[in-house]
Every structure is written in C-alpha cells, then in structure tokens.
Motif scaffolding. Structure first.
Motif, PDB file in Angstrom:
ATOM      1  N   THR A  99      -6.071   0.149  11.776  1.00 17.52           N
ATOM      2  CA  THR A  99      -5.828   1.585  11.683  1.00 17.52           C
ATOM      3  C   THR A  99      -4.369   1.945  11.440  1.00 17.52           C
ATOM      4  N   ASP A 100      -3.438   1.015  11.682  1.00 15.80           N
ATOM      5  CA  ASP A 100      -2.030   1.351  11.436  1.00 15.80           C
ATOM      6  C   ASP A 100      -1.749   1.563   9.953  1.00 15.80           C
ATOM      7  N   MET A 101      -2.623   1.059   9.074  1.00 14.01           N
ATOM      8  CA  MET A 101      -2.421   1.286   7.640  1.00 14.01           C
ATOM      9  C   MET A 101      -2.478   2.776   7.326  1.00 14.01           C
ATOM     10  N   ALA A 102      -3.485   3.464   7.862  1.00  9.47           N
ATOM     11  CA  ALA A 102      -3.615   4.899   7.601  1.00  9.47           C
ATOM     12  C   ALA A 102      -2.467   5.672   8.224  1.00  9.47           C
ATOM     13  N   LYS A 103      -2.057   5.259   9.424  1.00 11.56           N
ATOM     14  CA  LYS A 103      -0.951   5.954  10.096  1.00 11.56           C
ATOM     15  C   LYS A 103       0.322   5.874   9.270  1.00 11.56           C
ATOM     16  N   GLY A 104       0.660   4.694   8.803  1.00 11.10           N
ATOM     17  CA  GLY A 104       1.878   4.551   8.008  1.00 11.10           C
ATOM     18  C   GLY A 104       1.769   5.183   6.637  1.00 11.10           C
ATOM     19  N   TYR A 122       0.840  -1.204   0.000  1.00 14.31           N
ATOM     20  CA  TYR A 122       0.000   0.000   0.000  1.00 14.31           C
ATOM     21  C   TYR A 122       0.870   1.246   0.000  1.00 14.31           C
ATOM     22  N   PHE A 123       1.882   1.283   0.860  1.00 14.03           N
ATOM     23  CA  PHE A 123       2.753   2.455   0.944  1.00 14.03           C
ATOM     24  C   PHE A 123       3.451   2.723  -0.394  1.00 14.03           C
ATOM     25  N   ALA A 124       3.700   1.659  -1.144  1.00  8.85           N
ATOM     26  CA  ALA A 124       4.404   1.799  -2.434  1.00  8.85           C
ATOM     27  C   ALA A 124       3.476   2.224  -3.560  1.00  8.85           C
ATOM     28  N   GLY A 125       2.174   2.340  -3.285  1.00 11.87           N
ATOM     29  CA  GLY A 125       1.235   2.817  -4.291  1.00 11.87           C
ATOM     30  C   GLY A 125       0.602   1.746  -5.141  1.00 11.87           C
ATOM     31  N   PHE A 152       5.725   6.401  12.336  1.00 14.01           N
ATOM     32  CA  PHE A 152       5.413   4.983  12.120  1.00 14.01           C
ATOM     33  C   PHE A 152       6.619   4.101  12.439  1.00 14.01           C
ATOM     34  N   THR A 153       7.832   4.564  12.106  1.00 15.92           N
ATOM     35  CA  THR A 153       9.016   3.753  12.368  1.00 15.92           C
ATOM     36  C   THR A 153       9.369   3.724  13.847  1.00 15.92           C
ATOM     37  N   ILE A 173       7.980   7.222   4.524  1.00 13.38           N
ATOM     38  CA  ILE A 173       7.930   5.812   4.130  1.00 13.38           C
ATOM     39  C   ILE A 173       6.858   5.521   3.095  1.00 13.38           C
ATOM     40  N   SER A 174       6.013   6.498   2.763  1.00 10.42           N
ATOM     41  CA  SER A 174       4.867   6.247   1.880  1.00 10.42           C
ATOM     42  C   SER A 174       4.896   7.151   0.657  1.00 10.42           C
ATOM     43  N   LYS A 175       4.685   6.544  -0.503  1.00 10.77           N
ATOM     44  CA  LYS A 175       4.614   7.301  -1.760  1.00 10.77           C
ATOM     45  C   LYS A 175       3.233   7.913  -1.982  1.00 10.77           C
ATOM     46  N   VAL A 176       2.264   7.531  -1.160  1.00 10.13           N
ATOM     47  CA  VAL A 176       0.892   8.007  -1.359  1.00 10.13           C
ATOM     48  C   VAL A 176       0.422   8.850  -0.176  1.00 10.13           C
TER      49      VAL A 176
END
Length: 498
Positions: free
Chosen positions: A313-318, A301-304, A382-383, A324-327
């Motif tokens: 909920t940690d998906m939205a946080k990261g 997901y983070f890579a788009g 997140f890290t 760390i996220s391209k999106v």
C-alpha cells in the motif's frame, strides 16, 4: 544447483546491485545509496560497538525505542517531545538499517543487557523473536492498546505460543495501484479491447494482469506494464504467485509445509509460481528486471514509467504525493488480482524480555497506538513516514488518514479498497515460526537464481526444499511441528483455510 547454500540474502542482493545498468531510469549513485541505507549491503559488522550496556543507559524514566531508518526516522523528532509531555517519560529513539532489523535485534535480545526496551520488527519474525519478547498482556491490558480497533488480519500476525508478543504499527498488504490516465483513456481502452477481446480494467485474474502488463509495455516510450521486486524482497512476490495459484486450485493456499513439516513447495504450483514471476519480468525495464530493488521500483512508478503495480500500500501513498510523484493526479487503487488478500511483511512493536523498563516500553507502545497518534503516523508525508494503515478507524476516516489524497478522491478509493481486502474471507498471513528468516532466505536466494536463468524453476524449488529440511532439523523437527500446527490452527480458526 549452481548456487551455494545459505548465503546471506543481503550479500546476494549486493552482488546483483553491483552488476546492473540502470540506463538512465535512476542514477546508479542513487541506486547504491539507497541500497546502503535500506540494508542491501549491510552486514553484522554494522552492529559492532552499537550495543549499549545497562550502565550506559538512562534512568528508569527513559524508554529506549529502536525503529528501522527506512520507515519513519524523520518523524521521531516530532513524537519524542509530545510523548514526554503526555507521559512524563523521556523517549530515546535509535534507528538501524532496514536490512539489519533481524540481525541487530536478535543479537541484542540474546544478550543479558538489551539494547532497546521496545523495538520494531517484521511481523513474520514473531516466531524468531518470540522467545525473547515479553507477552504484552503480562505488562498491560489490550484495551490500553486499543487492540479491538486493529483490523482482524493484523491482530493475528504477532503471536508466539498463543501469546501476543507484538502489535502492528505498519499494515502492509498488496493492492493494485494503477494509472487512470492510461486505463481510462478512450484510445487505450479501444485498442486493448481489440487485442484481447475484453474491457480494460484493473486485473482480477493472473491472465488479466499479464495481458495488461504486456499491453502497456512500450520501451521506446519508457513505459512498462508491471513492476515486481526481484531483489531481496523476492519472497513476498513469489509467495503472492504461489498463494494465488493455490486458491485457484482450491487447496490450502500458501501452505508450504505439511503437518510433519515436510516441504510442500517443489511441485506444480511452485513451478507455475516461478514461471509466472519470470513471465512478468518481461514487462519491466529490461536491465533492472532481474534485480529490481523495492525502493527503485517505487521510484520508477513515481516517475511515470509504470502502468500498474501489484504492490504494498505504500506505493499508492507515495504516488499520490505531488512533491515526489509525477503521476500524483492519476493514481487509483483496486484490489489485487487473485482471490486472496496478501499480508506479507509489515511492522510490529514488541517489548524485549531483557528490558529493565517494561512498563515504560508498554506506555510508549500504547501512546503510539492511540487512534489520534496512530492516524497522524500514517497521515504524514511519504518522506516523513512510510507507515501504512492497520486500524479499522483509519480506513473509516480517510480524509484524516490520507489528507494528501482527499481532494482527488483517492483517499476514499484507497480506504474502500484496503478495507475490502482486509474483510476478504480469504487472507494469507505470513508464517511466523522459529526459523522463518532462514526459510525466507532460501526462497529469496533460489527463486532469484531461477529468475536470472541460473537454474531451472524446479531445481530452485528442490534446493529450497532441501534447505527447508536443514532449517527444520536445526531448530528441531518436533518443536517446528508444534509451532507450525499453532500457525495452521490460527488460519483455520479464523476461516482463512477451509
């Protein structure tokens, strides 16, 4: 059935990981490294030599705290000196792999000399750990823990024999994290309306969730419409399908046993839950779909590569962290599809009954539970910390709790979504009775076998039912009936089952 009974879930996960081809979406070396860190290939052997005797511990001024390494190890160096300055007590943190949380702590709790005074555990293990934990109110007051600020569903997760044996420190619930650049693009909206006959928006039903997943699955562009875990944490995602189907049919959603502890899972609802689960894997990266680890799903997901994620909920946080996220600038949240808020997993802290320093342990928990400290715990990058909000005050002060997402407006969106989910009149709380780990392991093993096509959905469900019966007899049917009756009464009393 094609699958041996009661195999270790970690072993089963490791076998699956060793066979997958990532096709460049994430490096294989990184995949296996993460698996080893978070416990997919961990065994009881890692515990050897780690248990310390009481004579090897520090004096009573030291509090021994155990926390899993997958969640918040980096932040401990910051918290330890602050805790000592505030309380005069020294805190000795030790971490263990996430996958060994159950084995390591249960073994230690059963020994005369405990490894930790206080430690974290998955909240659905309150029934397994309960006999070896000290009720919190035997040591201190709930007001010292600021317990009234804990969101109601999270208050209810940590009881054993009607006594509170833990308090939440990580508030996992399922929400929908989706990409606004896709969902709000005029061309995408028009194409979706033409194909499906209704407007493109975050899914409220399974059909909408499935249609959106199909619409955005474009392998040639490395874009996929959904992401669900099909490795190790299979339990949570299967139960989400099972629970939502129950709510659709107007029954006591998620009730996997009847009042006599007879399994209620090898039925039409269970079969439909697996069928839906299998259907969604068609809209995930093909060579990962049958053994998708939880941390790899997030990285995709983070890579788009993912359009929507019905996830913790940690998906939205990261995803909102630009480091760390391209999106990061395209993330929005909505309540998950289905009528029920799912609260699978999440962490709590409890006090070991064999701790020689229970007062110190309570002081450590109380310090973490102070609103300012708890909010910082969640607000870290997140890290630094994977902690998700569990207090009402966290949702009511989104700019403090989600500072990275404040500028984009996601903080308010995230907070409103989470609070609305927690106030939903329909909430599913994971079972937390003795043997929960065994019941979960049966689901993990056999549902994954069905997803992989090794057995039919009904064969998997019948195998689960058979092992449920074995586990119930092992723990004692009469005792299990009493524990499950307490769980059912808790659900009914709080209006979650009617």
């Amino acid at each position: 059935m094609g699958v041996s009974k009661q195999r270790s879930a970690e072993h089963f996960a490791a076998e699956q990981l060793s066979e997958i081809d990532t096709h460049g979406l994430i490096e294989r070396r990184e995949l296996l490294r993460r698996a080893s860190i978070f416990g997919a290939v961990a065994t009881l052997g890692t515990f050897t030599g780690l248990v310390k005797t009481a004579s090897a511990q520090s004096a009573s001024g030291t509090v021994r705290v155990g926390l899993d390494s997958g969640a918040f190890t980096p932040i401990l160096k910051t918290f330890a000196p602050e805790f000592k300055a505030a309380t005069g007590l020294t805190i000795d943190f030790e971490s263990y792999p996430l996958g060994n949380m159950y084995d390591q702590n249960l073994l230690s709790l059963r020994q005369g000399n405990g490894r930790f005074d206080t430690f974290d555990f998955w909240q659905n293990f309150a029934g397994d750990f309960g006999p070896y934990l000290t009720p919190l109110e035997d040591v201190g007051s709930l007001s010292a823990l600021n317990f009234s600020d804990v969101a109601k569903p999270f208050q209810l997760l940590n009881y054993y024999q009607n006594k509170l044996v833990g308090i939440t420190i990580d508030g996992d619930l399922f929400i929908d994290t989706y990409r606004s650049d896709l969902f709000e693009a005029p061309a995408e909206m028009a194409a979706f309306k033409t194909k499906y006959g209704y407007d493109l928006a975050p899914a409220k039903t399974y059909k909408q969730y499935r249609d959106i997943a199909e619409f955005f699955t474009r392998p040639a562009n490395n874009l996929y419409g959904a992401i669900e875990v099909t490795n190790f944490f299979v339990y949570a995602f299967f139960m989400n399908h099972f629970v939502q189907i129950g709510a659709e049919k107007g029954v006591n959603y998620g009730e996997v046993f009847d009042a006599q502890m007879k399994p209620q899972i090898a039925n039409d609802m269970g079969e439909e839950a697996i069928r839906r689960y299998i259907e969604i894997t068609a809209f995930m990266p093909k060579d990962l779909a049958k053994a998708m680890p939880w941390d790899v799903g997030r990285q995709l997901y983070f890579a788009g590569h993912i359009a929507q994620a019905n996830w913790w909920t940690d998906m939205a946080k990261g995803a909102s962290d630009p480091a760390i996220s391209k999106v990061a600038n395209t993330v929005k949240c909505a309540q998950s599809w289905g009528g029920v808020t799912m609260l699978p997993y999440g962490r709590a802290m409890g006090i070991a009954a064999n701790s020689p320093n229970k007062k110190g342990a309570f002081a450590a928990i109380a310090w973490i539970q102070q609103s300012a400290n708890a909010t910082r715990w969640v607000a870290e990058t997140f890290t630094q910390s994977l902690m998700d909000p569990w207090r009402v005050s966290m949702f009511e002060s989104p700019k403090d709790t989600f500072p990275m997402a404040a500028a984009s407006g996601l903080a308010d969106n995230f907070a409103q979504t989470g609070l609305a989910a927690l106030r939903n009149p329909k909430v599913y709380l994971d079972i937390s009775i003795p043997g929960t780990n065994q019941y979960m392991s049966s689901i993990i093993q056999h549902v994954q076998a069905a997803i992989n096509g090794q057995v039919t959905p009904m064969d998997a469900l019948q195998a689960i039912s058979s092992e449920f019966e074995d586990t119930t007899e092992t723990y004692g049917r009469d005792l299990q009936i009493a524990h499950y009756a307490e769980y059912r009464a808790r659900m009914v009393k709080n209006g979650y089952w009617t």
